[in-house]
Design a protein around this motif. Sequence first.
Motif, PDB file in Angstrom:
ATOM      1  N   GLU A 185      56.301  28.784  16.006  1.00 44.26           N
ATOM      2  CA  GLU A 185      57.075  27.785  16.605  1.00 44.26           C
ATOM      3  C   GLU A 185      58.598  28.541  17.005  1.00 44.26           C
ATOM      4  N   ALA A 186      58.443  29.901  17.472  1.00 42.75           N
ATOM      5  CA  ALA A 186      59.611  30.576  17.750  1.00 42.75           C
ATOM      6  C   ALA A 186      59.666  30.579  19.198  1.00 42.75           C
ATOM      7  N   VAL A 187      58.882  29.836  19.957  1.00 43.87           N
ATOM      8  CA  VAL A 187      58.986  29.988  21.534  1.00 43.87           C
ATOM      9  C   VAL A 187      60.286  29.070  21.992  1.00 43.87           C
ATOM     10  N   THR A 188      61.055  29.525  22.471  1.00 48.91           N
ATOM     11  CA  THR A 188      62.199  28.872  22.669  1.00 48.91           C
ATOM     12  C   THR A 188      62.477  28.507  24.303  1.00 48.91           C
ATOM     13  N   LEU A 193      50.971  29.359  26.228  1.00 45.38           N
ATOM     14  CA  LEU A 193      51.808  28.518  25.730  1.00 45.38           C
ATOM     15  C   LEU A 193      51.264  28.356  24.151  1.00 45.38           C
ATOM     16  N   GLY A 194      50.165  27.524  24.082  1.00 51.85           N
ATOM     17  CA  GLY A 194      49.629  27.332  22.755  1.00 51.85           C
ATOM     18  C   GLY A 194      49.385  28.580  21.959  1.00 51.85           C
ATOM     19  N   ARG A 195      48.816  29.509  22.465  1.00 50.58           N
ATOM     20  CA  ARG A 195      48.691  30.831  21.693  1.00 50.58           C
ATOM     21  C   ARG A 195      50.016  31.127  21.159  1.00 50.58           C
ATOM     22  N   ALA A 196      50.897  31.031  21.834  1.00 52.27           N
ATOM     23  CA  ALA A 196      52.307  31.699  21.751  1.00 52.27           C
ATOM     24  C   ALA A 196      52.977  30.834  20.470  1.00 52.27           C
ATOM     25  N   ARG A 197      53.042  29.547  20.525  1.00 49.54           N
ATOM     26  CA  ARG A 197      53.503  28.716  19.621  1.00 49.54           C
ATOM     27  C   ARG A 197      53.024  28.825  18.104  1.00 49.54           C
ATOM     28  N   SER A 198      51.588  28.965  18.109  1.00 48.29           N
ATOM     29  CA  SER A 198      50.921  29.237  16.960  1.00 48.29           C
ATOM     30  C   SER A 198      51.175  30.613  16.419  1.00 48.29           C
TER      31      SER A 198
END
Length: 483
Positions: free
Chosen positions: A256-259, A247-252
């Motif tokens: 911040e496109a993780v919905t 999650l942290g990797r995906a947000r970075s």
Amino acid sequence: MPEGSPITERHGRLQEAIANVVGPRHLLTDPADLAPHLTEERGRYRGRTPFLVRPGTPEETAEVVRLCAEARVPMVPQGGNTGLCGGAIPFETGDEVIVALGRLKRIRDLDAENFTITVEAGCILADLQQAAAAANRLFPLSLGAQGSCQIGGNLSTNAGGVQVLRYGNMRDLTLGLEVVLPDGRIWDGLRGLRKDNTGYDFKHLFLGAEGTLGIVTAAVLKLFARPREIVTAFVALPSPEAAVDLLGRARSATGEAVTSFELIPRLGLEMTRRRVEGCSDPLESPSPWYLLIELYGGGETGALGEALESLLSQAFEAALVTDAAIAQNAQQAADFWRLREGLVEAQKHEGGSIKHDVAVPVSKVPAFIAEATAEVQRRIPGVRPVPFGHVGDGNIHFNLSQPDGAERDAFLACSEEINEAVHDIVARFGGSFSAEHGLGRMKVAEAERLKPPIEIEMMRRLKRSFDPHNLMNPGKVVSAGHT
């Protein structure tokens, strides 16, 4: 089966006065008409009422409330009745009148340039979503019950759903409210402003209050730009710890496109495949845990997909991910979501289920799942934990299906003991025992057990200041306490 209450002389006079306001056909007394409004979705609560009233305007709602207040008759506001904690169901005493808001369903205004929409409380969530889409805008609240739940209920329970990580819950999506106060006056707070520092922000008192301080009749809600690109992936991974890391990797990696970032255990996937038609495993080999990831982007089409592919490749090298499938079209994305949404339905066919709607800090999700799982398995050998849900915002539905071959009633008889044990663990992690379903009547005692006494005192003071005669949805959210 639930049924109406005998009409007392007091209720008879009130009924006649209210019928003159809304019209006789909008005042229901027939048991067959009342039945759907007297039981909640899971059948846990079955109430009684002398009658149900369906006002058609805020002014009618205000007059109904004024007449009930004058007669000292308590009221239960009700929307789509999709709640799970009994907040919209009257008690068995039969004294409370149901005020159903389904006729207040207008979309009053859509200001595309201000990115706002003004809707009445009875508007169905799916209708609001469609109206926003028709104006090339997005209203992001997304729930399993969106085809029947009403905005008033969403506001009153501070509903969350699968996109809280990106857009927030209803408290974050609301700019202004219109509310009928317990004495029948209307507070018009329908302001479409992002900034207004002119004193107390009253809307927050009514958001999440479940109709105990007043009846919400309309709201100004935020809209957003519609995404130009939506990328959905179904990912296998070894543990909840890997999920939080990813999650942290995906947000970075995606700006911040993780919905949505939804956790699913293997047992949950197997239940859904077994119980829900049209569900199949998207990946070749089984995995202990899965994630359903969805990204929304507004930039160049294809860029978000490339970013996700790169992220998953790096995660695979770091042993955070063991397999993944990225949806190639809308149907495949819908199939992935069907696995997540079908999990709720699947559990109904697996026997008794003890459910927990809890939240802990995202960083504590893996430790909470491990500790709570060990504790319930110690107390009920063979129990089948199904922890799933919104790991992106820390809201885990820690549900327990009965052991294979167990007797349903005997298993459910353990609910109080298990609830207390799970909620105690949640409290140790600095979490909440009610993340998105509210308190209703189900969790009032648990709130008094777990919340600091000063918070309960403040809630009671607030309740008495707005509703001194305890007429607005009494017995929900907070008990009246000593007057």
